[in-house]
Motif scaffolding. Structure first.
Motif, PDB file in Angstrom:
ATOM      1  N   UNK A 103       0.822  -1.213   0.000  1.00 59.17           N
ATOM      2  CA  UNK A 103       0.000   0.000   0.000  1.00 59.17           C
ATOM      3  C   UNK A 103       0.854   1.261   0.000  1.00 59.17           C
ATOM      4  N   UNK A 104       2.135   1.140   0.308  1.00 54.41           N
ATOM      5  CA  UNK A 104       3.029   2.290   0.357  1.00 54.41           C
ATOM      6  C   UNK A 104       3.864   2.449  -0.916  1.00 54.41           C
ATOM      7  N   UNK A 105       3.629   1.597  -1.909  1.00 61.10           N
ATOM      8  CA  UNK A 105       4.385   1.686  -3.158  1.00 61.10           C
ATOM      9  C   UNK A 105       3.938   2.933  -3.923  1.00 61.10           C
ATOM     10  N   UNK A 106       4.921   3.746  -4.319  1.00 60.03           N
ATOM     11  CA  UNK A 106       4.625   4.985  -5.039  1.00 60.03           C
ATOM     12  C   UNK A 106       5.100   4.956  -6.495  1.00 60.03           C
ATOM     13  N   UNK A 107       5.962   3.999  -6.842  1.00 57.76           N
ATOM     14  CA  UNK A 107       6.473   3.928  -8.212  1.00 57.76           C
ATOM     15  C   UNK A 107       6.881   2.514  -8.550  1.00 57.76           C
ATOM     16  N   UNK A 108       6.580   2.103  -9.780  1.00 57.15           N
ATOM     17  CA  UNK A 108       7.057   0.810 -10.286  1.00 57.15           C
ATOM     18  C   UNK A 108       7.638   1.001 -11.674  1.00 57.15           C
ATOM     19  N   UNK A 155      -0.160  -6.177 -12.060  1.00 63.25           N
ATOM     20  CA  UNK A 155       0.190  -4.934 -11.363  1.00 63.25           C
ATOM     21  C   UNK A 155      -1.032  -4.378 -10.635  1.00 63.25           C
ATOM     22  N   UNK A 156      -2.154  -4.332 -11.318  1.00 66.70           N
ATOM     23  CA  UNK A 156      -3.381  -3.825 -10.705  1.00 66.70           C
ATOM     24  C   UNK A 156      -3.835  -4.673  -9.529  1.00 66.70           C
ATOM     25  N   UNK A 157      -3.711  -5.976  -9.668  1.00 65.96           N
ATOM     26  CA  UNK A 157      -4.106  -6.879  -8.581  1.00 65.96           C
ATOM     27  C   UNK A 157      -3.207  -6.708  -7.356  1.00 65.96           C
ATOM     28  N   UNK A 158      -1.925  -6.509  -7.600  1.00 63.99           N
ATOM     29  CA  UNK A 158      -0.971  -6.421  -6.491  1.00 63.99           C
ATOM     30  C   UNK A 158      -0.911  -5.030  -5.865  1.00 63.99           C
ATOM     31  N   UNK A 173      -3.073  -2.143  -6.925  1.00 65.61           N
ATOM     32  CA  UNK A 173      -4.173  -1.255  -7.281  1.00 65.61           C
ATOM     33  C   UNK A 173      -4.560  -0.282  -6.192  1.00 65.61           C
ATOM     34  N   UNK A 174      -4.537  -0.730  -4.945  1.00 62.09           N
ATOM     35  CA  UNK A 174      -4.912   0.147  -3.831  1.00 62.09           C
ATOM     36  C   UNK A 174      -3.918   1.294  -3.671  1.00 62.09           C
ATOM     37  N   UNK A 175      -2.656   1.051  -3.981  1.00 59.45           N
ATOM     38  CA  UNK A 175      -1.626   2.077  -3.835  1.00 59.45           C
ATOM     39  C   UNK A 175      -1.678   3.086  -4.980  1.00 59.45           C
ATOM     40  N   UNK A 216       9.241   1.140  -5.625  1.00 58.49           N
ATOM     41  CA  UNK A 216       9.683   2.074  -4.595  1.00 58.49           C
ATOM     42  C   UNK A 216       8.512   2.350  -3.673  1.00 58.49           C
ATOM     43  N   UNK A 217       8.771   2.267  -2.380  1.00 60.02           N
ATOM     44  CA  UNK A 217       7.735   2.558  -1.391  1.00 60.02           C
ATOM     45  C   UNK A 217       8.157   3.767  -0.563  1.00 60.02           C
ATOM     46  N   UNK A 218       7.177   4.560  -0.186  1.00 55.36           N
ATOM     47  CA  UNK A 218       7.384   5.734   0.672  1.00 55.36           C
ATOM     48  C   UNK A 218       6.830   5.409   2.041  1.00 55.36           C
ATOM     49  N   UNK A 219       7.682   5.444   3.056  1.00 61.45           N
ATOM     50  CA  UNK A 219       7.240   5.194   4.418  1.00 61.45           C
ATOM     51  C   UNK A 219       6.594   6.454   4.979  1.00 61.45           C
ATOM     52  N   UNK A 220       5.627   6.285   5.851  1.00 63.88           N
ATOM     53  CA  UNK A 220       4.930   7.428   6.439  1.00 63.88           C
ATOM     54  C   UNK A 220       5.820   8.210   7.373  1.00 63.88           C
TER      55      UNK A 220
END
Length: 103
Positions: A46-51, A68-71, A73-75, A99-103
């Motif tokens: 859920x924290x992924x911002x770029x692929x 990609x959408x299945x894995x 989609x929420x992000x 790439x994921x962005x941590x809160x």
């Protein structure tokens, strides 16, 4: 790296070294590996911002996009697909970075 988790070059390899020939299954495997790496680093999908998705044939775009959408989609990450001449192993049809962005 700081408040970011970078997962590079995930290839569609199973623990026994096998590679399924289906590009959709390969992409799903890459996202499984990405999910596990994110979890290990204290992040989530859920924290992924770029692929970045590297495909060996543009005909695989729909199947990889579906996975990609299945894995992720929420992000709703920014996503790039690039067609490349080849990957390290000729059995691979897709390789994915995230790439994921941590809160």
């Amino acid at each position: 790296m700081g408040n970011r988790v970078l997962v590079s070059g995930t290839a569609p390899i199973w623990p026994d070294g096998k590679v399924d020939p289906d590009p959709y299954v390969q992409a799903k495997r890459c996202f499984e590996i990405i999910g596990a790496a994110l979890h290990e680093a204290g992040a989530s999908t859920e924290q992924v911002v770029r692929t970045r998705m590297f495909l060996t044939d543009s005909a695989f775009a729909e199947a990889v996009g579906k996975a990609h959408g299945e894995a992720l989609g929420a992000a709703g990450p920014a996503a790039t697909m690039v067609v490349v001449k080849g990957l390290l192993d000729e059995r691979w049809k897709v390789e994915i970075e995230a790439e994921a962005q941590l809160d």
